[in-house]
Motif scaffolding. Sequence first.
Motif, PDB file in Angstrom:
ATOM      1  N   GLY A  15    -110.609  25.464  31.505  1.00 30.81           N
ATOM      2  CA  GLY A  15    -109.527  24.742  32.168  1.00 30.81           C
ATOM      3  C   GLY A  15    -110.015  23.521  32.919  1.00 30.81           C
ATOM      4  N   VAL A  16    -111.192  23.607  33.512  1.00 32.81           N
ATOM      5  CA  VAL A  16    -111.774  22.460  34.213  1.00 32.81           C
ATOM      6  C   VAL A  16    -112.016  21.337  33.208  1.00 32.81           C
ATOM      7  N   LEU A  17    -112.628  21.665  32.088  1.00 34.99           N
ATOM      8  CA  LEU A  17    -112.910  20.657  31.066  1.00 34.99           C
ATOM      9  C   LEU A  17    -111.625  20.023  30.522  1.00 34.99           C
ATOM     10  N   ARG A  18    -110.599  20.816  30.411  1.00 35.57           N
ATOM     11  CA  ARG A  18    -109.337  20.355  29.837  1.00 35.57           C
ATOM     12  C   ARG A  18    -108.455  19.597  30.841  1.00 35.57           C
ATOM     13  N   ASN A  19    -108.434  20.058  32.110  1.00 31.92           N
ATOM     14  CA  ASN A  19    -107.427  19.572  33.055  1.00 31.92           C
ATOM     15  C   ASN A  19    -107.951  18.840  34.284  1.00 31.92           C
ATOM     16  N   GLN A  20    -109.254  18.752  34.447  1.00 33.10           N
ATOM     17  CA  GLN A  20    -109.810  18.148  35.660  1.00 33.10           C
ATOM     18  C   GLN A  20    -110.777  17.009  35.295  1.00 33.10           C
ATOM     19  N   PRO A  21    -110.300  15.956  34.600  1.00 29.75           N
ATOM     20  CA  PRO A  21    -111.210  14.926  34.081  1.00 29.75           C
ATOM     21  C   PRO A  21    -112.003  14.176  35.146  1.00 29.75           C
ATOM     22  N   ARG A  22    -111.410  13.905  36.291  1.00 28.17           N
ATOM     23  CA  ARG A  22    -112.163  13.203  37.340  1.00 28.17           C
ATOM     24  C   ARG A  22    -113.342  14.052  37.810  1.00 28.17           C
ATOM     25  N   PHE A  23    -113.099  15.341  37.982  1.00 26.18           N
ATOM     26  CA  PHE A  23    -114.169  16.225  38.422  1.00 26.18           C
ATOM     27  C   PHE A  23    -115.254  16.336  37.344  1.00 26.18           C
ATOM     28  N   VAL A  24    -114.863  16.455  36.092  1.00 27.40           N
ATOM     29  CA  VAL A  24    -115.841  16.566  34.996  1.00 27.40           C
ATOM     30  C   VAL A  24    -116.735  15.327  34.974  1.00 27.40           C
ATOM     31  N   GLN A  25    -116.153  14.155  35.169  1.00 25.37           N
ATOM     32  CA  GLN A  25    -116.946  12.921  35.189  1.00 25.37           C
ATOM     33  C   GLN A  25    -117.898  12.923  36.387  1.00 25.37           C
ATOM     34  N   TRP A  26    -117.385  13.305  37.556  1.00 25.73           N
ATOM     35  CA  TRP A  26    -118.237  13.375  38.745  1.00 25.73           C
ATOM     36  C   TRP A  26    -119.379  14.374  38.527  1.00 25.73           C
ATOM     37  N   ARG A  27    -119.068  15.509  37.963  1.00 24.26           N
ATOM     38  CA  ARG A  27    -120.072  16.539  37.712  1.00 24.26           C
ATOM     39  C   ARG A  27    -121.197  16.014  36.822  1.00 24.26           C
ATOM     40  N   GLY A  28    -120.840  15.202  35.825  1.00 19.95           N
ATOM     41  CA  GLY A  28    -121.851  14.610  34.944  1.00 19.95           C
ATOM     42  C   GLY A  28    -122.807  13.678  35.678  1.00 19.95           C
ATOM     43  N   LEU A  29    -122.286  12.956  36.668  1.00 23.56           N
ATOM     44  CA  LEU A  29    -123.118  12.027  37.434  1.00 23.56           C
ATOM     45  C   LEU A  29    -124.065  12.740  38.395  1.00 23.56           C
ATOM     46  N   TRP A  30    -123.648  13.875  38.902  1.00 29.57           N
ATOM     47  CA  TRP A  30    -124.395  14.556  39.956  1.00 29.57           C
ATOM     48  C   TRP A  30    -124.926  15.915  39.493  1.00 29.57           C
ATOM     49  N   ASP A  31    -125.220  16.046  38.236  1.00 32.26           N
ATOM     50  CA  ASP A  31    -125.699  17.300  37.656  1.00 32.26           C
ATOM     51  C   ASP A  31    -126.892  17.886  38.407  1.00 32.26           C
ATOM     52  N   HIS A  32    -127.762  17.048  38.905  1.00 34.10           N
ATOM     53  CA  HIS A  32    -128.969  17.528  39.587  1.00 34.10           C
ATOM     54  C   HIS A  32    -128.666  18.239  40.911  1.00 34.10           C
ATOM     55  N   LEU A  33    -127.439  18.124  41.409  1.00 36.44           N
ATOM     56  CA  LEU A  33    -127.060  18.782  42.661  1.00 36.44           C
ATOM     57  C   LEU A  33    -126.180  20.008  42.446  1.00 36.44           C
ATOM     58  N   ILE A  34    -125.815  20.275  41.192  1.00 39.06           N
ATOM     59  CA  ILE A  34    -124.811  21.305  40.916  1.00 39.06           C
ATOM     60  C   ILE A  34    -125.372  22.363  39.974  1.00 39.06           C
ATOM     61  N   GLU A  35    -125.175  23.601  40.353  1.00 40.75           N
ATOM     62  CA  GLU A  35    -125.521  24.724  39.486  1.00 40.75           C
ATOM     63  C   GLU A  35    -124.222  25.424  39.120  1.00 40.75           C
ATOM     64  N   CYS A  36    -123.887  25.423  37.845  1.00 43.55           N
ATOM     65  CA  CYS A  36    -122.660  26.075  37.370  1.00 43.55           C
ATOM     66  C   CYS A  36    -123.037  27.352  36.642  1.00 43.55           C
ATOM     67  N   ARG A  37    -122.399  28.446  37.044  1.00 45.18           N
ATOM     68  CA  ARG A  37    -122.711  29.755  36.499  1.00 45.18           C
ATOM     69  C   ARG A  37    -121.449  30.407  35.955  1.00 45.18           C
ATOM     70  N   VAL A  38    -121.608  31.195  34.910  1.00 40.57           N
ATOM     71  CA  VAL A  38    -120.513  31.947  34.308  1.00 40.57           C
ATOM     72  C   VAL A  38    -120.737  33.421  34.608  1.00 40.57           C
ATOM     73  N   CYS A  39    -119.714  34.046  35.169  1.00 40.30           N
ATOM     74  CA  CYS A  39    -119.770  35.465  35.544  1.00 40.30           C
ATOM     75  C   CYS A  39    -118.800  36.236  34.660  1.00 40.30           C
ATOM     76  N   LYS A  40    -119.290  36.755  33.566  1.00 36.16           N
ATOM     77  CA  LYS A  40    -118.436  37.489  32.628  1.00 36.16           C
ATOM     78  C   LYS A  40    -118.249  38.951  33.012  1.00 36.16           C
ATOM     79  N   HIS A  41    -119.051  39.457  33.940  1.00 36.54           N
ATOM     80  CA  HIS A  41    -118.993  40.878  34.289  1.00 36.54           C
ATOM     81  C   HIS A  41    -117.771  41.235  35.125  1.00 36.54           C
ATOM     82  N   LEU A  42    -117.100  40.252  35.707  1.00 36.48           N
ATOM     83  CA  LEU A  42    -115.912  40.523  36.514  1.00 36.48           C
ATOM     84  C   LEU A  42    -114.648  40.180  35.741  1.00 36.48           C
ATOM     85  N   ASP A  43    -113.641  41.013  35.884  1.00 36.26           N
ATOM     86  CA  ASP A  43    -112.335  40.736  35.323  1.00 36.26           C
ATOM     87  C   ASP A  43    -111.690  39.607  36.139  1.00 36.26           C
TER      88      ASP A  43
END
Length: 165
Positions: free
Chosen positions: A78-106
């Motif tokens: 949903g972020v990739l699809r609906n939050q384009p400004r944030f996705v662009q910002w995230r690309g610029l500041w990748d070195h400050l951001i750790e994105c994790r996927v938690c599949k173990h929780l419903d």
Amino acid sequence: MTDTTPTLWSGPFAGPSEFSQLLRDALARAAEEGWLNMVWSDADFNDWPLREKEVVESLHAWSRKGGRLTMLARSYDGVLRNQPRFVQWRGLWDHLIECRVCKHLDVSEFPSALWTPAWAMRRLDVTRSAGVAGAEPQRRVLLREELEECRRQSSPGFPATILGL
């Protein structure tokens, strides 16, 4: 000269507009005070105001001060699809951001929260965007422990760039 930094809410909040304003105020405060560490957690971040110009401007100001952001999600689709400004910002500041996927929780069990060493916010009812926020040490410690456990059981996700042939 007047202080335009928002005062962060302490106590219960309810409704999507209060939740969104709370996030805007927190990110403005993070930029103003140079918070060094934030953890954001949500199943999908679909209803966070990350597409808003004001939010991304606060994130730009915050990132120039060298903080670290950890994001925990079940899915970033949903972020990739609906939050384009944030996705662009995230690309610029990748070195400050750790994105994790938690599949173990419903999705229904996934914590929706923003944590910092000085202040924390948590939605207890995601459907109604109702929760509680504040700077109480016990609230921050308990939330940090829960988010850290989620991070430990997660894997990398939401890459800043998609490489392909």
